[in-house]
Design a protein around this motif. Structure first.
Motif, short mmCIF file in Angstrom:
data_model
loop_
_atom_site.label_atom_id
_atom_site.label_comp_id
_atom_site.label_asym_id
_atom_site.label_seq_id
_atom_site.Cartn_x
_atom_site.Cartn_y
_atom_site.Cartn_z
N PRO A 315 0.83 -1.19 0.00
CA PRO A 315 0.00 0.00 0.00
C PRO A 315 0.86 1.24 0.00
CG PRO A 315 0.02 -1.00 2.18
CD PRO A 315 0.72 -1.95 1.26
N ALA A 316 0.37 2.28 -0.66
CA ALA A 316 1.14 3.51 -0.72
C ALA A 316 1.07 4.25 0.61
CB ALA A 316 0.62 4.40 -1.84
N ALA A 317 0.12 3.92 1.43
CA ALA A 317 0.03 4.52 2.77
C ALA A 317 -0.09 3.39 3.77
CB ALA A 317 -1.20 5.43 2.86
N PRO A 318 0.39 3.58 4.98
CA PRO A 318 0.33 2.49 5.97
C PRO A 318 -1.11 2.05 6.19
CG PRO A 318 1.71 4.29 6.75
CD PRO A 318 1.03 4.78 5.52
N ALA A 319 -1.31 0.73 6.18
CA ALA A 319 -2.65 0.21 6.43
C ALA A 319 -2.96 0.37 7.91
CB ALA A 319 -2.71 -1.26 6.03
N GLN A 320 -4.07 0.99 8.20
CA GLN A 320 -4.45 1.12 9.60
C GLN A 320 -5.96 1.05 9.71
OE1 GLN A 320 -2.84 4.89 10.74
NE2 GLN A 320 -4.19 6.08 9.43
N GLU A 321 -6.41 0.57 10.80
CA GLU A 321 -7.84 0.40 11.01
C GLU A 321 -8.46 1.76 11.32
OE1 GLU A 321 -11.18 -1.82 10.81
OE2 GLU A 321 -9.13 -2.49 10.49
N LEU A 322 -9.38 2.18 10.46
CA LEU A 322 -10.04 3.46 10.67
C LEU A 322 -11.18 3.31 11.67
CD1 LEU A 322 -10.34 4.61 6.97
CD2 LEU A 322 -8.94 5.72 8.69
N ALA A 323 -11.39 4.38 12.43
CA ALA A 323 -12.60 4.44 13.25
C ALA A 323 -13.72 4.86 12.31
CB ALA A 323 -12.41 5.45 14.36
N ARG A 324 -14.62 3.93 11.98
CA ARG A 324 -15.62 4.19 10.95
C ARG A 324 -16.95 4.63 11.56
NH1 ARG A 324 -14.12 -1.29 7.71
NH2 ARG A 324 -11.91 -0.82 7.55
N GLN A 325 -17.50 5.64 10.95
CA GLN A 325 -18.81 6.12 11.40
C GLN A 325 -19.67 6.34 10.15
OE1 GLN A 325 -18.77 9.69 13.80
NE2 GLN A 325 -20.92 10.15 13.32
N TYR A 326 -20.68 5.50 9.99
CA TYR A 326 -21.57 5.61 8.85
C TYR A 326 -22.96 6.01 9.35
CZ TYR A 326 -17.98 2.83 6.45
OH TYR A 326 -16.81 2.35 5.91
N ASP A 327 -23.45 7.13 8.87
CA ASP A 327 -24.78 7.59 9.26
C ASP A 327 -25.82 7.09 8.26
OD1 ASP A 327 -23.58 9.01 11.30
OD2 ASP A 327 -23.48 10.88 10.16
N VAL A 506 -4.76 7.89 -2.34
CA VAL A 506 -3.54 7.11 -2.57
C VAL A 506 -3.09 7.21 -4.04
CG1 VAL A 506 -2.57 4.78 -2.62
CG2 VAL A 506 -4.00 5.51 -0.69
N LEU A 507 -4.04 7.11 -4.97
CA LEU A 507 -3.68 7.01 -6.38
C LEU A 507 -3.34 8.35 -7.02
CD1 LEU A 507 -6.24 4.39 -7.80
CD2 LEU A 507 -3.96 4.03 -6.87
N TYR A 508 -4.08 9.39 -6.69
CA TYR A 508 -3.88 10.63 -7.44
C TYR A 508 -2.47 11.22 -7.26
CZ TYR A 508 -4.42 15.17 -9.52
OH TYR A 508 -4.24 16.27 -10.30
N PRO A 509 -1.88 11.19 -6.06
CA PRO A 509 -0.50 11.71 -5.96
C PRO A 509 0.48 10.96 -6.86
CG PRO A 509 -1.48 11.53 -3.78
CD PRO A 509 -2.43 10.87 -4.73
#
Length: 923
Positions: A315-327, A506-509
């Motif tokens: 991955p281009a950025a470190p994989a980390q578990e996001l705190a997800r909030q879906y309304d 991740v992709l656009y840069p």
């Protein structure tokens, strides 16, 4: 007592076959992994399919064997193992053991001999043996207790199967092999004796010894060849005989007991680490689910070099578990709060959930948004399952969202935005402000890889979201999205939006860091998506009555062909049945068999029929019938069924992210594959018509790839031909045949045309000889003469192949990168194919870029001038328009000028225009 089964795998045979069958796959560090992947897949499948408690995977050990001592030339013509395969041997041994397979390697003998010895021991113990191999030599081991299987061809050989395949029973296979020899192992047989003669002799005499004893009675040249081989045949038989009594004590515990070969439990923990190491994510995920664990994040490859654009999965950025909030939005207060977030955001992700994959007919079931990773909202609108909670009124939700949706300053990102654009257009909303499309970002960065959101999230975020089938099921039991529980739908759709946003980050840069890719993405692909949306939405008018008449005529001709075929065959038969066709052609009529299917039956595929049709009438009738049947089923019958009842038109779908060269793909229906080499095929284009007061105009780039060859190669001869307005094929013929241009015959021009276009596609002497129907030596002479006169083309081809091998990719003139993973692979055919692609891809890819730029230039002019002309199709290097009669002259003059002006080359870009009441007459 249940009979025990011993499963023996010819590991040495299969690792070579896996290597050559798989593409040049690469792991995170750039190491080759194709053979490993193929072996793992086969070993997993075998263990699942074959009910065996005992097994061994048998590999060749390093070093010489006793056969080398008997015959120093044994296997002398085999090339050394490719480096890419050699690098995979150790990991293959390791992973096979992790999968629970006992491994057997015996120095001094071949894997075949170890298999033969193990099979004989199993038979002596009253066991059944199944040998998985693709090696014909092992057919000699087959008996009532031993069976061969070939997982790559789904072939099973018992005693009857060996007889059916080879024409001799298993006990005669050794004699059969001695007679025909083995070119792979450099074991000579009897000169000019092939399988048919060997079978005939064995049937007549019963054994090799009897054939040798009666050699003086066999007449003709083949008899003389046999007599010349009499001194050799005993050694040949010895070399092809599989040893079945080797002492395995140092290599199999408690030999000759076989209990040490019990299949072992799968070593999931070490497999997890192995799959992580070599980038096998799907298998890794399976084990994670089984163990309830998660593998540690894979390290970023610091300097992947060549493989940066191939298989570098880090991955281009470190994989980390996001705190997800879906309304989940059920109130207008919630909706208004989210609209405020959307209006304040620099970039928002937008996604729709619908009831159809047909973008022109899909109805919105729900909408989701995200403004930052981990946070999203879902607005359910049309979930209608029993007990579904009340949802906000559809029209009012759209009315509140419309100002943001139609605001060009409100920047939006989506995954496959063309689809969502159509879906909103279906309800009268023209979404503006589309700034990015992750599908196209991925396509420009790595066209050779999958571009679905699930693949992108796994590849770049180390995330795996819910699958559509997780929610809706699959097959006949699949439910519409409107039946999905809102809570789960909210998780699924919210995840899609916020993962889209994160993938873009991740992709656009990476795109922005490469000027060529950035140009292709921002100035070609993104605006082309919008232009294609307009083409798809307008659709093309077809005349169903004309197609119905064509179907009737085709049906009559097909019926006549059937009767003609029956008359030639002397009986009725099913022209759509390969089995019955084979029985007629090769059984009743005795036509020569060109090749066989995997099951051993004579092939009746198109290439076989084409060869036979040169000399026999029935194959020609069958080919014509097949062509008409396909034309009728695919176009004349089907196109009227695809007319949209709301618009009265056919609306194809143009897929941008399919061909690695940048070419568009048309489907549902495919308008790019309508056959035009036959009168019947061309006639289909007559049904693509203009409405009253309009005409069809076709604008087609002339010889675009040859012009690009001239520009890219800078060959003086080609440049002069195009710049002087010469007939380039006539000019080429004049050079190749050393004639004045006016002396060139039509046949010589045809040869030159085939050479010109063939070399663009990397055609060699064999391909040219096949195309022209001439000897291979003559074809080679033509190619040599061509390169002597057009040295710039040869230089371009050599330099391009070398550059592609160094970089792993080629580029178009505009910076589109076309990856060639197999260019450095170990497989000869795959590498040769990649080299041909390296030669052609810069031209084909640049041509794809040019036609897209032409679409954009013409569409801009139509909009600026306020014209009513509509672009209705893009087919290869051609644009097709529906033009009001009052605008014909403007289109006739302006469109070719605009198309020619999209790029400045060393030769003129020329677009030719045709006008007519239908596509055929305009073309």
């Amino acid at each position: 007592m249940t009979e025990k089964t011993l499963l023996l795998v010819d590991g040495s045979s299969y690792l070579y076959r896996a290597y050559h069958a798989m593409p040049d796959l690469r792991g995170p560090g750039g190491e080759p992994t194709g053979a490993i992947r193929g072996m793992v897949a086969m070993m997993k499948l075998l263990r699942d399919q074959i009910g065996a408690d005992y097994a061994a995977c048998v590999f060749d050990a390093k070093g010489k064997t006793f056969r080398d001592e008997w015959y120093p030339e044994y296997k002398a013509n085999r090339s050394s193992m490719p480096e890419d395969l050699s690098a995979q041997i150790e990991p293959i041994h390791a992973v096979v053991a992790m999968l629970g397979w006992p491994i057997v390697m015996v120095p001094g003998i071949e894997a075949d001999d170890a298999i033969g010895t193990l099979a004989r021991a199993a038979t002596a113990a009253g066991w059944k043996t199944v040998i998985s191999t693709g090696d014909k030599d092992l057919a000699q081991l087959v008996n009532e207790h031993v069976t061969l299987i070939n997982t790559m061809s789904n072939e099973t050989l018992d005693v009857a199967g060996v007889l059916a395949k080879f024409g001799v029973p298993p006990h005669q296979i050794i004699d059969y092999l001695a007679l025909i020899g083995d070119t792979v192992d450099n074991v000579p047989g009897v000169n000019k004796v092939g399988p048919k003669t060997a079978v005939k002799w064995l049937q007549e005499h019963g054994s090799l010894d009897a054939i040798i004893a009666n050699a003086h009675t066999i007449k003709g040249a083949v008899g003389e060849n046999l007599r010349q081989a009499l001194d050799w045949l005993p050694m040949g038989r010895k070399l092809v005989t599989v040893v079945t009594d080797h002492d395995m004590a140092p290599h199999v515990e408690n030999w000759p007991a076989l209990d040490a070969l019990a299949l072992r439990p799968v070593d999931h923990r070490n497999l997890l680490e192995f799959y992580q190491r070599y980038g096998f994510r799907g298998w890794r995920d399976e084990i994670e689910k089984q163990l309830g664990v998660t593998a540690p994040p894979k390290p970023v490859v610091a300097n992947p070099g060549l493989f940066d654009d191939h298989e570098a999965d880090a991955p281009a950025a470190p994989a980390q578990e996001l705190a997800r909030q879906y309304d989940t939005i059920f109130t207008f207060e919630q909706l208004d709060a989210w609209i405020a977030k959307l209006q304040a955001a620099e970039l928002s992700a937008l996604d729709t959930e619908t009831d159809s994959l047909d973008a022109m007919r899909a109805r919105i079931v729900g909408i989701s948004f995200a403004v930052e990773p981990g946070k999203a909202a879902y607005v359910p609108l049309r979930h209608d399952y029993a007990g579904a909670p009340d949802q906000l009124p559809f029209d009012e939700v759209i009315a509140r969202l419309r100002p943001w949706l139609e605001n060009p300053a409100a920047k939006k990102v989506g995954q496959h935005i063309k689809y969502d654009h159509h879906v909103f257009a279906n309800i009268g909303v023209t979404v503006q402000g589309w700034a990015h499309d992750t599908l196209l970002e991925s396509y420009v960065l790595e066209a050779h890889r999958p571009h679905g959101l699930s693949s992108l999230a796994q590849r770049h975020l180390e995330r795996k979201g819910l699958d559509y089938e997780d929610l809706c099921g699959k097959g006949a039991k699949q439910i519409p999205f409107s039946q999905v529980d809102i809570e789960r739908a909210s998780l699924y759709s919210g995840e899609d939006s916020e993962m889209t946003l994160q993938v873009h980050q991740v992709l656009y840069p990476r795109l922005a860091a490469n000027p060529g890719m950035k140009f292709v993405y921002e100035s070609i692909e993104m605006p082309t998506s919008a232009a294609l949306g307009r083409v798809e939405r307008h659709g093309v008018l077809i005349d169903p009555a004309r197609l119905a008449e064509q179907s009737r005529v085709l049906a009559e001709r097909m019926m006549a062909l059937e009767n003609e075929a029956y008359e030639i065959a002397g009986q009725p038969f099913n022209l759509g049945s390969p089995k019955q066709i084979g029985e007629i052609l090769f059984g009743k009529l005795g036509l020569p068999v060109a090749k066989k299917t995997a099951s051993g039956a004579p092939s009746t595929d198109e290439s076989v029929l084409e060869k036979l049709a040169l000399d026999y009438p029935l194959p020609a009738k069958l080919l014509e019938h097949r062509g008409l049947s396909k034309l009728k089923g695919t176009y004349t019958d089907k196109l009227p069924q695809m007319i949209n009842p709301d618009t009265g038109r056919v609306h194809t779908h143009y897929a941008q992210a399919v061909a690695i060269t940048g070419r568009l793909a048309s489907n549902d229906p495919n308008l790019q594959n309508i056959p035009i080499r036959t009168a019947e095929g061309r006639r289909v284009r007559e049904a693509f018509v203009a409405p009253p007061g309009h005409v069809i105009v076709s604008a087609d780039y002339s010889q675009i790839e040859l012009r690009l060859m001239a520009h890219i190669s800078q060959d003086p001869g080609l440049l002069r031909a195009f710049n002087d307005g010469m007939d380039v094929h006539r000019a080429t013929a004049a050079e190749v045949f050393n004639l004045a241009s006016e002396e060139v015959t039509s046949e010589q021009r045809r040869y030159a045309k085939t050479i010109n276009f063939g070399l663009i596609y990397g055609m060699g002497a064999f391909g040219l000889s096949q195309s022209l129907g001439i000897e291979q030596k003559a074809a080679k002479d033509y190619i040599d003469r061509y390169f002597a006169r057009f040295a710039g083309v040869r230089r371009y081809m050599d330099e391009t192949k070398a550059s592609a091998a160094e970089k792993g990719y080629v580029e178009t003139l505009f910076g589109r990168r076309i990856s060639l993973p197999e260019i450095n692979g170990g497989s000869g055919p795959l590498r040769a194919g990649a080299e041909r692609q390296a030669i052609n891809a810069p031209m084909q890819g640049t041509a794809a870029d040019l036609i897209k730029l032409a679409m954009l230039a013409v569409q801009k002019a139509l909009d600026d001038e306020g014209k009513a002309t509509r672009m209705v199709m893009q087919v290869h290097d051609e644009l097709v328009f529906e033009v009001p009669e009052a605008e014909v002259e403007w289109v006739r003059s302006e469109v070719p000028r605009l198309m020619a002006g999209v790029a400045q080359l060393s030769v003129p870009l020329i677009a030719e225009v045709g006008v007519g009441p239908n596509w055929d007459e305009a073309h």
